[in-house]
Design a protein around this motif. Structure first.
Motif, PDB file in Angstrom:
ATOM      1  N   LEU A 144       0.498  -1.195  -0.253  1.00  0.00           N
ATOM      2  CA  LEU A 144       0.397   0.086   0.058  1.00  0.00           C
ATOM      3  C   LEU A 144       0.701   1.121   0.302  1.00  0.00           C
ATOM      4  O   LEU A 144       0.022   2.571  -0.515  1.00  0.00           O
ATOM      5  N   LEU A 145       2.142   1.566   0.607  1.00  0.00           N
ATOM      6  CA  LEU A 145       3.003   1.935   0.389  1.00  0.00           C
ATOM      7  C   LEU A 145       4.458   2.835  -0.773  1.00  0.00           C
ATOM      8  O   LEU A 145       4.958   3.374  -0.820  1.00  0.00           O
ATOM      9  N   SER A 146       4.319   1.089  -1.509  1.00  0.00           N
ATOM     10  CA  SER A 146       5.114   1.001  -2.384  1.00  0.00           C
ATOM     11  C   SER A 146       6.277   1.083  -2.497  1.00  0.00           C
ATOM     12  O   SER A 146       7.172   2.094  -2.740  1.00  0.00           O
ATOM     13  N   LEU A 147       6.409   0.573  -0.829  1.00  0.00           N
ATOM     14  CA  LEU A 147       8.101   0.425  -0.387  1.00  0.00           C
ATOM     15  C   LEU A 147       8.432  -0.743   0.842  1.00  0.00           C
ATOM     16  O   LEU A 147       7.908  -1.606   0.579  1.00  0.00           O
ATOM     17  N   VAL A 148       9.757  -0.811   0.608  1.00  0.00           N
ATOM     18  CA  VAL A 148      10.476  -2.475   0.859  1.00  0.00           C
ATOM     19  C   VAL A 148      11.618  -0.969   2.082  1.00  0.00           C
ATOM     20  O   VAL A 148      12.585  -0.162   2.409  1.00  0.00           O
ATOM     21  N   GLU A 175      14.559   2.788   4.418  1.00  0.00           N
ATOM     22  CA  GLU A 175      13.584   1.852   3.413  1.00  0.00           C
ATOM     23  C   GLU A 175      14.060   2.659   1.640  1.00  0.00           C
ATOM     24  O   GLU A 175      15.015   3.472   1.717  1.00  0.00           O
ATOM     25  N   VAL A 176      13.030   2.117   0.994  1.00  0.00           N
ATOM     26  CA  VAL A 176      13.413   2.348  -0.182  1.00  0.00           C
ATOM     27  C   VAL A 176      12.290   2.126  -0.724  1.00  0.00           C
ATOM     28  O   VAL A 176      11.110   1.478  -0.916  1.00  0.00           O
ATOM     29  N   LYS A 177      12.077   3.057  -1.785  1.00  0.00           N
ATOM     30  CA  LYS A 177      11.558   3.619  -2.602  1.00  0.00           C
ATOM     31  C   LYS A 177      11.773   3.730  -4.208  1.00  0.00           C
ATOM     32  O   LYS A 177      13.058   3.721  -4.684  1.00  0.00           O
ATOM     33  N   GLY A 178      11.282   3.311  -5.191  1.00  0.00           N
ATOM     34  CA  GLY A 178      11.032   2.977  -6.953  1.00  0.00           C
ATOM     35  C   GLY A 178      12.287   1.753  -7.002  1.00  0.00           C
ATOM     36  O   GLY A 178      11.461   1.149  -7.643  1.00  0.00           O
ATOM     37  N   VAL A 179      13.546   1.640  -6.956  1.00  0.00           N
ATOM     38  CA  VAL A 179      14.283   0.612  -7.569  1.00  0.00           C
ATOM     39  C   VAL A 179      14.904   0.153  -5.828  1.00  0.00           C
ATOM     40  O   VAL A 179      15.524   0.817  -5.537  1.00  0.00           O
ATOM     41  N   ILE A 232       6.999  -4.726  -9.807  1.00  0.00           N
ATOM     42  CA  ILE A 232       6.663  -5.992  -7.947  1.00  0.00           C
ATOM     43  C   ILE A 232       4.597  -5.442  -7.259  1.00  0.00           C
ATOM     44  O   ILE A 232       4.334  -6.901  -7.288  1.00  0.00           O
ATOM     45  N   PHE A 233       4.561  -3.738  -7.741  1.00  0.00           N
ATOM     46  CA  PHE A 233       3.343  -3.442  -6.969  1.00  0.00           C
ATOM     47  C   PHE A 233       2.811  -3.277  -8.033  1.00  0.00           C
ATOM     48  O   PHE A 233       0.860  -2.759  -7.237  1.00  0.00           O
ATOM     49  N   ASP A 234       2.303  -3.031  -9.429  1.00  0.00           N
ATOM     50  CA  ASP A 234       1.686  -2.971 -10.311  1.00  0.00           C
ATOM     51  C   ASP A 234      -0.128  -3.674  -9.674  1.00  0.00           C
ATOM     52  O   ASP A 234       0.818  -4.975  -9.725  1.00  0.00           O
TER      53      ASP A 234
END
Length: 196
Positions: free
Chosen positions: A152-156, A166-170, A189-191
């Motif tokens: 839901l946050l599009s992060l890892v 935290e990582v967003k994008g790649v 991954i989150f598409d």
């Protein structure tokens, strides 16, 4: 079964917690439920949402393809790992390095010890407290890295013995894989296009 009394403002509420030894955990029925053992407490994990399953499958395929093409080891999904005498966890995805596979028993479950990488995908039923405890259990058992994916946050959240970032994008990772660098597009991954 052990009972606990919880103090609530309006009075007392009785709740139950099932406590099991590791040996009792091994004798649980092979049914459609997913079980974990949290320091002796039996946990029944609810079925994942379809989107959780889509994310898990995408991660498994991407990491498995990378690991296979570089001959790095083995990728497993939804496999039990015994992290401590009375703790068994089932990461959504796990990576075992080639070195960890020496003498590995492919017919034994749970796997003794922690994987080289444990991946968890947050579902609506996960609490922050429970996930943080699980991350610490992996790391305390010797797991070098734990990745927690937040669809839901599009992060890892990338956890290791030195902390978390935290990582967003790649997501790019080389430490776990030696000379090879894994690159994951989180947008893919989150598409929400489920046919991809």
């Amino acid at each position: 079964m052990t009972e606990k009394a919880e103090d609530i403002d309006e009075g007392w509420v009785m709740s139950t917690t099932t406590r099991l030894s590791f040996e009792e955990f091994l004798r649980l029925p092979d049914d459609d439920n997913s079980y974990e053992l949290n320091e002796g407490e039996l946990l029944v994990t609810p079925s994942p949402t379809p989107f959780h399953s889509v994310v898990r499958i995408r991660l498994t395929l991407a990491i498995k393809s990378f690991v296979k093409s570089h001959d790095l080891g083995l990728v497993l999904d939804e496999t039990d790992f015994r992290l401590a005498p009375n703790t068994v966890r089932r990461p959504d995805v796990a990576f075992l390095s080639r070195q960890m596979l020496k003498g590995f028993d492919f017919d034994r479950s749970p796997v003794e010890g922690a994987p080289a990488l444990a991946i968890e995908i947050i579902s609506p039923s996960n609490s922050a407290q429970d996930m943080l405890l699980k991350v610490h259990q992996y790391i305390d058992a010797g797991c070098p890295a734990v990745w927690v994916f937040y669809p839901l946050l599009s992060l890892v959240a990338v956890h290791n013995a030195t902390g978390m970032h935290e990582v967003k994008g790649v997501l790019e990772e080389q430490v776990l894989f030696g000379a090879s660098k894994l690159t994951l597009s989180l947008a893919e991954i989150f598409d929400r296009d489920y046919t991809k």
